[in-house]
Design a protein around this motif. Structure first.
Motif, PDB file in Angstrom:
ATOM      1  N   ILE A   1      11.255  -8.350 -50.458  1.00 42.30           N
ATOM      2  CA  ILE A   1      11.389  -7.151 -49.637  1.00 42.30           C
ATOM      3  C   ILE A   1      12.751  -7.082 -48.949  1.00 42.30           C
ATOM      4  CG2 ILE A   1      10.293  -8.145 -47.588  1.00 42.30           C
ATOM      5  CD1 ILE A   1       9.835  -4.529 -48.820  1.00 42.30           C
ATOM      6  N   HIS A   2      13.318  -8.209 -48.650  1.00 36.56           N
ATOM      7  CA  HIS A   2      14.624  -8.231 -47.982  1.00 36.56           C
ATOM      8  C   HIS A   2      15.741  -7.691 -48.883  1.00 36.56           C
ATOM      9  CE1 HIS A   2      14.525 -11.991 -50.262  1.00 36.56           C
ATOM     10  NE2 HIS A   2      15.847 -11.948 -50.249  1.00 36.56           N
ATOM     11  N   LYS A   3      15.496  -7.623 -50.181  1.00 30.51           N
ATOM     12  CA  LYS A   3      16.495  -7.107 -51.120  1.00 30.51           C
ATOM     13  C   LYS A   3      16.486  -5.584 -51.220  1.00 30.51           C
ATOM     14  CE  LYS A   3      16.324 -11.202 -54.039  1.00 30.51           C
ATOM     15  NZ  LYS A   3      15.993 -11.709 -55.391  1.00 30.51           N
ATOM     16  N   LEU A   4      15.411  -4.968 -50.742  1.00 28.53           N
ATOM     17  CA  LEU A   4      15.292  -3.508 -50.810  1.00 28.53           C
ATOM     18  C   LEU A   4      16.145  -2.883 -49.709  1.00 28.53           C
ATOM     19  CD1 LEU A   4      13.908  -1.040 -52.113  1.00 28.53           C
ATOM     20  CD2 LEU A   4      12.085  -1.323 -50.424  1.00 28.53           C
ATOM     21  N   LYS A   5      17.163  -2.163 -50.101  1.00 26.11           N
ATOM     22  CA  LYS A   5      18.096  -1.577 -49.132  1.00 26.11           C
ATOM     23  C   LYS A   5      17.612  -0.226 -48.603  1.00 26.11           C
ATOM     24  CE  LYS A   5      20.999  -4.915 -49.828  1.00 26.11           C
ATOM     25  NZ  LYS A   5      20.684  -6.121 -49.150  1.00 26.11           N
ATOM     26  N   ASP A   6      17.036   0.576 -49.486  1.00 26.53           N
ATOM     27  CA  ASP A   6      16.617   1.929 -49.123  1.00 26.53           C
ATOM     28  C   ASP A   6      15.094   1.991 -49.090  1.00 26.53           C
ATOM     29  OD1 ASP A   6      16.169   4.641 -48.828  1.00 26.53           O
ATOM     30  OD2 ASP A   6      17.383   5.241 -50.558  1.00 26.53           O
ATOM     31  N   LYS A   7      14.533   2.003 -47.898  1.00 26.94           N
ATOM     32  CA  LYS A   7      13.077   1.983 -47.739  1.00 26.94           C
ATOM     33  C   LYS A   7      12.402   3.208 -48.362  1.00 26.94           C
ATOM     34  CE  LYS A   7      13.065  -1.812 -45.305  1.00 26.94           C
ATOM     35  NZ  LYS A   7      12.938  -3.059 -46.001  1.00 26.94           N
ATOM     36  N   SER A   8      13.137   4.290 -48.550  1.00 29.83           N
ATOM     37  CA  SER A   8      12.554   5.486 -49.162  1.00 29.83           C
ATOM     38  C   SER A   8      12.251   5.253 -50.651  1.00 29.83           C
ATOM     39  CB  SER A   8      13.467   6.693 -48.996  1.00 29.83           C
ATOM     40  OG  SER A   8      14.636   6.546 -49.785  1.00 29.83           O
ATOM     41  N   LYS A   9      12.810   4.189 -51.214  1.00 31.00           N
ATOM     42  CA  LYS A   9      12.582   3.869 -52.624  1.00 31.00           C
ATOM     43  C   LYS A   9      11.561   2.750 -52.789  1.00 31.00           C
ATOM     44  CE  LYS A   9      16.926   5.686 -53.980  1.00 31.00           C
ATOM     45  NZ  LYS A   9      18.220   5.550 -54.536  1.00 31.00           N
ATOM     46  N   PHE A  10      10.780   2.494 -51.744  1.00 27.28           N
ATOM     47  CA  PHE A  10       9.805   1.414 -51.773  1.00 27.28           C
ATOM     48  C   PHE A  10       8.791   1.596 -52.892  1.00 27.28           C
ATOM     49  CE2 PHE A  10       5.710  -0.394 -50.502  1.00 27.28           C
ATOM     50  CZ  PHE A  10       6.058  -1.723 -50.367  1.00 27.28           C
TER      51      PHE A  10
END
Length: 72
Positions: A51-60
């Motif tokens: 999860i720490h690699k996900l930069k844009d939370k809107s693309k979860f």
């Protein structure tokens, strides 16, 4: 990387609404409910680990489904 309790709670809020759809896709891919459950569980573990690699939370959501597909 270990998640803190607050981070786990936030992650649960993100995952909860898509769990049903995630299982349906997994069941379609696996053609077996037991294997689909395992696939979803493995996907959740990978989401927690990365999860720490996900930069844009809107693309979860698409990110989680990509992990599911790649894990399959």
């Amino acid at each position: 990387m270990s998640l803190k309790i607050q981070e786990k709670q936030q992650l649960i809020k993100l995952i909860a609404p898509i769990t049903g759809k995630l299982f349906k896709v997994a069941a379609f891919l696996c053609r077996d409910n037991d294997k689909a459950e395992d696939l979803v569980a493995e996907t959740f573990l990978k989401v927690c680990e990365n999860i720490h690699k996900l930069k844009d939370k809107s693309k979860f959501r698409p990110w989680v489904f990509r992990i599911l597909n790649n894990t399959f």
